[in-house]
Structure formats: C-alpha cells, structure tokens
Design a protein around this motif. Sequence first.
Motif, PDB file in Angstrom:
ATOM      1  N   THR A 145       0.674  -1.249   0.033  1.00  0.00           N
ATOM      2  CA  THR A 145       0.154  -0.065   0.057  1.00  0.00           C
ATOM      3  C   THR A 145       0.806   1.222  -0.005  1.00  0.00           C
ATOM      4  OG1 THR A 145      -0.106  -0.132   2.653  1.00  0.00           O
ATOM      5  CG2 THR A 145      -1.881  -1.004   1.217  1.00  0.00           C
ATOM      6  N   TYR A 146       2.093   1.098   0.330  1.00  0.00           N
ATOM      7  CA  TYR A 146       3.147   2.223   0.075  1.00  0.00           C
ATOM      8  C   TYR A 146       4.539   1.735   0.289  1.00  0.00           C
ATOM      9  CZ  TYR A 146       5.479   6.793   1.159  1.00  0.00           C
ATOM     10  OH  TYR A 146       6.185   7.884   1.015  1.00  0.00           O
ATOM     11  N   VAL A 147       5.333   2.499  -0.699  1.00  0.00           N
ATOM     12  CA  VAL A 147       6.610   1.978  -0.831  1.00  0.00           C
ATOM     13  C   VAL A 147       7.425   3.320  -0.955  1.00  0.00           C
ATOM     14  CG1 VAL A 147       8.269   0.909  -1.920  1.00  0.00           C
ATOM     15  CG2 VAL A 147       6.303  -0.058  -1.793  1.00  0.00           C
ATOM     16  N   ASN A 148       8.471   3.619   0.038  1.00  0.00           N
ATOM     17  CA  ASN A 148       9.125   5.054  -0.185  1.00  0.00           C
ATOM     18  C   ASN A 148      10.301   4.695  -1.025  1.00  0.00           C
ATOM     19  OD1 ASN A 148      11.322   3.560   1.274  1.00  0.00           O
ATOM     20  ND2 ASN A 148      11.541   5.125   2.850  1.00  0.00           N
ATOM     21  N   ARG A 149      11.002   5.866  -1.366  1.00  0.00           N
ATOM     22  CA  ARG A 149      12.276   5.760  -2.350  1.00  0.00           C
ATOM     23  C   ARG A 149      13.159   4.953  -2.094  1.00  0.00           C
ATOM     24  NH1 ARG A 149      12.330  10.919  -2.971  1.00  0.00           N
ATOM     25  NH2 ARG A 149      13.874  11.243  -1.131  1.00  0.00           N
ATOM     26  N   GLN A 150      13.679   4.975  -0.806  1.00  0.00           N
ATOM     27  CA  GLN A 150      14.700   4.059  -0.279  1.00  0.00           C
ATOM     28  C   GLN A 150      14.380   2.520  -0.409  1.00  0.00           C
ATOM     29  OE1 GLN A 150      17.637   5.041   0.453  1.00  0.00           O
ATOM     30  NE2 GLN A 150      18.697   2.892   0.878  1.00  0.00           N
ATOM     31  N   ALA A 151      13.205   2.224  -0.155  1.00  0.00           N
ATOM     32  CA  ALA A 151      12.696   0.866  -0.449  1.00  0.00           C
ATOM     33  C   ALA A 151      12.673   0.527  -1.849  1.00  0.00           C
ATOM     34  CB  ALA A 151      11.298   0.752   0.171  1.00  0.00           C
ATOM     35  N   SER A 152      12.228   1.481  -2.488  1.00  0.00           N
ATOM     36  CA  SER A 152      12.201   1.169  -4.139  1.00  0.00           C
ATOM     37  C   SER A 152      13.576   0.863  -4.560  1.00  0.00           C
ATOM     38  CB  SER A 152      11.686   2.262  -4.716  1.00  0.00           C
ATOM     39  OG  SER A 152      10.361   2.526  -4.502  1.00  0.00           O
ATOM     40  N   ILE A 153      14.485   1.537  -4.126  1.00  0.00           N
ATOM     41  CA  ILE A 153      16.036   1.369  -4.303  1.00  0.00           C
ATOM     42  C   ILE A 153      16.681   0.018  -4.068  1.00  0.00           C
ATOM     43  CG2 ILE A 153      18.565   2.075  -4.150  1.00  0.00           C
ATOM     44  CD1 ILE A 153      17.433   4.820  -3.658  1.00  0.00           C
ATOM     45  N   VAL A 154      16.222  -0.475  -2.960  1.00  0.00           N
ATOM     46  CA  VAL A 154      16.745  -1.773  -2.321  1.00  0.00           C
ATOM     47  C   VAL A 154      15.834  -2.817  -3.088  1.00  0.00           C
ATOM     48  CG1 VAL A 154      16.729  -3.357  -0.411  1.00  0.00           C
ATOM     49  CG2 VAL A 154      17.330  -0.876  -0.082  1.00  0.00           C
ATOM     50  N   LEU A 155      14.412  -2.681  -3.148  1.00  0.00           N
ATOM     51  CA  LEU A 155      13.812  -3.773  -3.885  1.00  0.00           C
ATOM     52  C   LEU A 155      13.874  -3.816  -5.265  1.00  0.00           C
ATOM     53  CD1 LEU A 155      10.371  -3.168  -1.746  1.00  0.00           C
ATOM     54  CD2 LEU A 155      12.365  -4.870  -1.495  1.00  0.00           C
ATOM     55  N   ASP A 156      14.436  -2.890  -5.912  1.00  0.00           N
ATOM     56  CA  ASP A 156      14.929  -2.603  -7.157  1.00  0.00           C
ATOM     57  C   ASP A 156      13.608  -2.479  -8.089  1.00  0.00           C
ATOM     58  OD1 ASP A 156      16.635  -4.788  -9.812  1.00  0.00           O
ATOM     59  OD2 ASP A 156      16.508  -2.455  -9.356  1.00  0.00           O
ATOM     60  N   ARG A 157      12.591  -2.140  -7.496  1.00  0.00           N
ATOM     61  CA  ARG A 157      11.205  -1.948  -8.406  1.00  0.00           C
ATOM     62  C   ARG A 157      10.884  -0.403  -8.032  1.00  0.00           C
ATOM     63  NH1 ARG A 157       8.561  -6.690  -9.259  1.00  0.00           N
ATOM     64  NH2 ARG A 157       6.759  -5.724  -9.922  1.00  0.00           N
ATOM     65  N   CYS A 158       9.990   0.197  -8.946  1.00  0.00           N
ATOM     66  CA  CYS A 158       9.486   1.602  -8.476  1.00  0.00           C
ATOM     67  C   CYS A 158       8.061   1.044  -7.778  1.00  0.00           C
ATOM     68  CB  CYS A 158       9.232   2.279  -9.734  1.00  0.00           C
ATOM     69  SG  CYS A 158       8.277   1.642 -11.033  1.00  0.00           S
ATOM     70  N   ALA A 159       7.953   2.263  -6.980  1.00  0.00           N
ATOM     71  CA  ALA A 159       6.572   2.221  -6.282  1.00  0.00           C
ATOM     72  C   ALA A 159       5.126   1.901  -6.958  1.00  0.00           C
ATOM     73  CB  ALA A 159       6.367   3.407  -5.365  1.00  0.00           C
ATOM     74  N   GLU A 160       5.288   2.381  -8.137  1.00  0.00           N
ATOM     75  CA  GLU A 160       4.037   2.266  -9.014  1.00  0.00           C
ATOM     76  C   GLU A 160       3.922   0.916  -9.578  1.00  0.00           C
ATOM     77  OE1 GLU A 160       4.902   6.540  -8.864  1.00  0.00           O
ATOM     78  OE2 GLU A 160       6.350   4.672  -9.222  1.00  0.00           O
ATOM     79  N   ASP A 161       5.064   0.185  -9.693  1.00  0.00           N
ATOM     80  CA  ASP A 161       4.872  -1.179 -10.202  1.00  0.00           C
ATOM     81  C   ASP A 161       4.414  -2.294  -8.865  1.00  0.00           C
ATOM     82  OD1 ASP A 161       7.466  -1.049 -12.548  1.00  0.00           O
ATOM     83  OD2 ASP A 161       5.488  -0.624 -12.605  1.00  0.00           O
ATOM     84  N   LEU A 162       4.592  -1.751  -7.517  1.00  0.00           N
ATOM     85  CA  LEU A 162       4.467  -2.622  -6.604  1.00  0.00           C
ATOM     86  C   LEU A 162       3.039  -2.308  -5.822  1.00  0.00           C
ATOM     87  CD1 LEU A 162       7.984  -2.660  -4.559  1.00  0.00           C
ATOM     88  CD2 LEU A 162       6.917  -4.422  -6.300  1.00  0.00           C
ATOM     89  N   LEU A 163       2.616  -1.237  -5.882  1.00  0.00           N
ATOM     90  CA  LEU A 163       1.274  -0.844  -5.169  1.00  0.00           C
ATOM     91  C   LEU A 163       0.210  -1.754  -5.769  1.00  0.00           C
ATOM     92  CD1 LEU A 163       1.507   3.023  -5.077  1.00  0.00           C
ATOM     93  CD2 LEU A 163       2.144   1.321  -3.365  1.00  0.00           C
ATOM     94  N   GLY A 164      -0.499  -2.435  -4.702  1.00  0.00           N
ATOM     95  CA  GLY A 164      -1.527  -3.215  -5.093  1.00  0.00           C
ATOM     96  C   GLY A 164      -1.175  -4.666  -5.246  1.00  0.00           C
ATOM     97  N   LYS A 165       0.037  -4.971  -5.220  1.00  0.00           N
ATOM     98  CA  LYS A 165       0.619  -6.215  -5.704  1.00  0.00           C
ATOM     99  C   LYS A 165       0.973  -7.209  -4.546  1.00  0.00           C
ATOM    100  CE  LYS A 165       0.379  -5.221 -10.119  1.00  0.00           C
ATOM    101  NZ  LYS A 165       1.805  -5.106 -10.824  1.00  0.00           N
ATOM    102  N   SER A 166       0.891  -8.288  -4.371  1.00  0.00           N
ATOM    103  CA  SER A 166       1.093  -9.396  -3.357  1.00  0.00           C
ATOM    104  C   SER A 166       2.620  -9.414  -3.094  1.00  0.00           C
ATOM    105  CB  SER A 166       0.664 -10.810  -3.523  1.00  0.00           C
ATOM    106  OG  SER A 166       1.069 -11.532  -2.502  1.00  0.00           O
ATOM    107  N   ILE A 167       3.280  -9.274  -1.966  1.00  0.00           N
ATOM    108  CA  ILE A 167       4.660  -9.185  -1.592  1.00  0.00           C
ATOM    109  C   ILE A 167       4.993 -10.597  -1.832  1.00  0.00           C
ATOM    110  CG2 ILE A 167       4.054  -9.851   1.086  1.00  0.00           C
ATOM    111  CD1 ILE A 167       6.683  -8.569   1.569  1.00  0.00           C
ATOM    112  N   TRP A 168       4.224 -11.647  -1.532  1.00  0.00           N
ATOM    113  CA  TRP A 168       4.805 -13.158  -1.877  1.00  0.00           C
ATOM    114  C   TRP A 168       4.916 -13.414  -3.581  1.00  0.00           C
ATOM    115  CZ3 TRP A 168       6.636 -13.418   2.701  1.00  0.00           C
ATOM    116  CH2 TRP A 168       5.720 -13.380   3.677  1.00  0.00           C
ATOM    117  N   GLU A 169       4.229 -12.931  -4.218  1.00  0.00           N
ATOM    118  CA  GLU A 169       4.132 -13.082  -5.629  1.00  0.00           C
ATOM    119  C   GLU A 169       5.483 -12.372  -6.310  1.00  0.00           C
ATOM    120  OE1 GLU A 169      -0.732 -13.704  -6.234  1.00  0.00           O
ATOM    121  OE2 GLU A 169       0.306 -12.029  -7.203  1.00  0.00           O
TER     122      GLU A 169
END
Length: 612
Positions: free
Chosen positions: A32-56
């Motif tokens: 439901t929210y991903v900040n900029r530092q998390a996007s860098i570590v997770l190597d995905r932009c927030a827009e691509d992750l919002l609404g998606k399942s963390i396990w998938e």
Amino acid sequence: MPDYKTSLGSAEAILESITDGFFSVDSAWRFTYVNRQASIVLDRCAEDLLGKSIWEEYPGLNGTEFEAVYRRVMSEKAPEYCLSYYPDHRRWYEVNCYPAEAGMSVYFRDATARVETEERLRKSETQFRLMTNAIPQIIWITDQTGKLEYFNQQWPAYTGATHGLIDLGEVIAEYLHPDDQAHTNAAWQHSKSTGERFFCEHRIRSISGEYRWFLALAEARRDAAAGNVLRWFGTSTDINEQKLTSQALAELSAESERRRRLYETFFSNSPDFAYVFDLDHRFSYANEVLLKTWGKTWDEAIGKNCLELGYEPWHAAMHDREIELVKATGKSIRGEVPFEGTFGRRVYDYIFFPVFGSDGSVEAVAGTTRDVTDRHQEKLRTDALIRLTDAIRSMDRPQDLIFAASQILGETLRTNRVGYGAIDPELETVYVERDWTAPGMQSLSDMLYKFREFGSYIDDLKLGRCVVIHDVGTDPRTMRDAHSFRSLGVEAVVNVPVLEQGKLVAVLLVHHSQPRRWTDGEVALISEAAERTRTASERLRSEARLRQINETLEAEVAARTQQLMASEEALRHAQKMEAVGQLTGGLAHDFNNLLGGIMSSLELARMKIASG
C-alpha cells in the motif's frame, strides 16, 4: 484542526526523507506504500508494486526468517525485529515490523556491513571497539545477570554519561522515560529468565534532556556445551523518526479511515451512483449502489475501465472524452444520457468534477449519476398530452385524430407502431382503421386479423383490462403464438381496450420491435391517450351525425315550407275567385232586378202604345 491533505503530504515527506527503507502492506499482503529508499533496495518502482502481493512479487522471501517474522507480526499484532540474510540479494537486513490496523509497516536497512563488522570484531578486541564506535547504534554487552561489560562511545555521546559500567537495571531507572521503565524492565527480566531475545522500544534521555525513541535488541550468547547464557550482546537503535512517522501515519490512517467511513456511509445511503476515475480512466472508487448495478464486488470492479465493466463502446468513449476534458480544464461538466434495453428506456443525469492534489493539479475525476427517468417521463407525458390536446382541438375528422394521436404516442414512446382498430367481439376480429409506423415498419391499415391467432389475451380485453406484454416469447398469453407477432415485426405489446355498454368495440395498439420493459408511466400515458382519443373521436362522430341530421332537417323544412307557400298561394287564388264569384253574382242579381223594372216599363209602354 489540521488540514487532511497537509498531514498526508507531511507524512509522505518524512517517509521519503528517511534513510531506512519503508513499506506497508494491507491484510491481504498487498503493497500500500513504498518509499524511495525501499524502491532502490527492492529494485522496483513504487508504482509497479502498489496493489501487488509481496509473496508473488518476491518469491525469494518464502521460507526465510523474513516470512516467519512478517506472518507473526500480522497474526499476533505485536512488533518484531529480525536480522537475517536474504539469499536473493546476498545481503543481511535489519528489519523492524510494526502491526497496523489493517496490515503491517516494515522499516529495514542493509545490515550487511554491521554483521560483517561484528564478525571481524570477534577476531580482534581492538577492531571490535573501533568498529562499534563507528556504528551509529548504541552497542552494549552485559553478563548473564545484566551487569554491563561494554558500551560503545555512542552511549556517552548521546547521554553524557561519564561514570563507569553499571547494571542494566540501573540504566533503565536512570535514563529511560518514566512511562517506559516498567515494560522495559519486565521484558528484560523475562529474557534473563528464559534466555529469549530481548526486544523492547523505549525512550532514552539525551544529554540535552530530550527523550528519543530507541529500539533495544539483545541476543544471548550461550555456552556451546551447557547451553546456558554467557553474555547478552545488544544494540539500541534510534528509531525516533520512524516512531514519529508511524504515529503520524497511524493518526493519518485513523483520520483517513474515519473520513472513508463517513463518505461511504453517505454514498452508500444515496440513491445516486458515486464513483472516481483515476487519470488512466479506471475506477478507483464506486459506491454500493453502482457495484450492485454492475453486479460486481469491489475487487472485481476497482481498477477496471468502462469497457471492461461492460459499457457499450459509444458510452465508454463518451466518458473518456469527458474525463480528458475535466483533466484539461479543471472544470466540472454535466450531461444527460439515455439507455434503451429490456428494462425499458432509462434516462440518467450525471456530473463529472475534478479532484485536485496538493499541488493544484487534477489527480482524479469524480462523478455522480442520478436516474431522472421519472422526471423525464413526466415531462414527455405532459408534452405528449399537450400535443394531443392541440390535435383534438384542430381535428374535425375521427380518422385524422386517430392518426395524430398514434403519431404522438409513437414518437413520445420511441416505439415502432401505434394504431387503432375496430373489434367484432362475436367474431373476435380486429380491423385496423389506421396506424402510425416508424421508418421501416409495416403498416397494418385496412387489414383484418383474428385475435386468437395472436394468443389468448383478448379475454383480458373483453374484461376491460389493459394488456401489457414485455416479451411475446415469454408471456404465457402469447408465447405459443409468438411467431404471429414476429411475422409483423412485433416483440412487445400494449393493448388498451375500448368498451361501450360493457362490450369490447375497439382497441388501441402499441407495438415494439424488440422485447421491452414497459414502465407504469408509459402504460398510464397510453391509457390516458387512448381514453382522450376515444372520447374526442366519439365527439367528432356525434358532431358529424348531428350535422347530417341538421342538414336533412333543414332540407325537409325548406321543402315543407315551399309546399305550404304553394298551398297558401292556391288558397289565396281560390279565395280570390270566390270573392269574384260572389261579386259577380251580386251584380247579376242587381242587374236582373233593374232589367226586370225596365222590362216591366217597356211592357207597359208597349201595351199603352198598342192601346193607342
């Protein structure tokens, strides 16, 4: 009262400025929210992750300590900390998990350097001290009883403490906030007695007297053979920013939830449709009324566009144009749109308006739609009856009036055929005197039909009942003979009977070429128009008969008058001749009297002459 949008902006600004990675998930494990530092570590932009399942999105988490911690926090609703190795990144991460009202918040930072440092510190005391002093966290070590053996320099630098090593219980009593001492001491005593990890959040007083939030974490080092605790290795990490952010986010979430419940209660009890489009023309909100109309759940509908929800292409294209217009102008627009279907004709009034973001730009387009069919039909009914009244006033022939009324009804109802037929109730036949038809529809004027060939509904007409058939193929009165209607291009029917002295004599026919849900308002209009037309037609017929009678009577009076005048003339002539006769007789009598005197005188004279 703080401004809602300002609070939201401040919270996001804090989350984006911190050096820790931060993300939140809902109860269904969707980001439901991903900040900029998390996007860098997770190597995905927030827009691509919002609404998606963390396990998938990160299957590599499955089976790791991260997964176990996340699931415990979610199920037990208690914060947890873990320091674990993530194979996919080949990195160590320090993770703090906090339960939220509807999910979980996670702060994490790359702890690889610290883990590797601690490994090296075990090899060298000198290196250990140098490295711990370089770490921003407060590092501390106690023996199994809690007596402090080591503090790195972050402790005196933060607290200003200059005394030697003391017991951890004394530290709790002297430096922790009074409100945090009890639960911290309880957690420490529990860990000492069980050997379980020490984990606690509390506020520590700084050298300036300010209290800041720290996360204290300690692991027990056990004797390899006996298993008893030898030492506790702990860290105290400044989490003040995260804590304040979490509190602000919790307050923001609570306020947001309160507002959502308020708006949802309002919109759910409104008969109008309420909805919000995102800038990609997809629904981001729909109230219960609209969801029920679609026949879909929230998860099935939200995120879909009009076409994906079954809107007709012309309707979806219309909304696309209007959304773009609102985005471009920042102004509201409203309109009216009709729908035709088996449910009949419905008319909706709608308004689209912009939703502005904190920077003043349009961030969404909201709207409401209201069913104004009843109001629209009432206006159509009024207009139709006004037109019919004008036609009644201007027409002097029943056939012309019937056609005018049929045309008014056909155009108002947007149907295909309206006509008027005379009925022979004994033979059960109908003779269509005249009808109005839409373009492409066959006229039935001057045609004779047997009612029974079209079903059994003539029985209702004989009883004076209006017949309303939405679909000739499904109505039990017509379904067996639906082919007869379809041969005339008819799928839906309304028949209004006309009775005289209790006997069926005529019928008003309304035909539609598709199945149609006739509304009560439409049937009422047809019935009223039929009654007005019948009354006016009978009046015109009566007036025509009266005119014919008057014309015949006038001719008879004129002829009789001429006869009387001739008789009077003859009488006057006879009276005249009688008077002349009477006068002549009188004169003859008087003349005879005079002539008799003369004759007597002459006779006397003759006698006297004869006598000499």
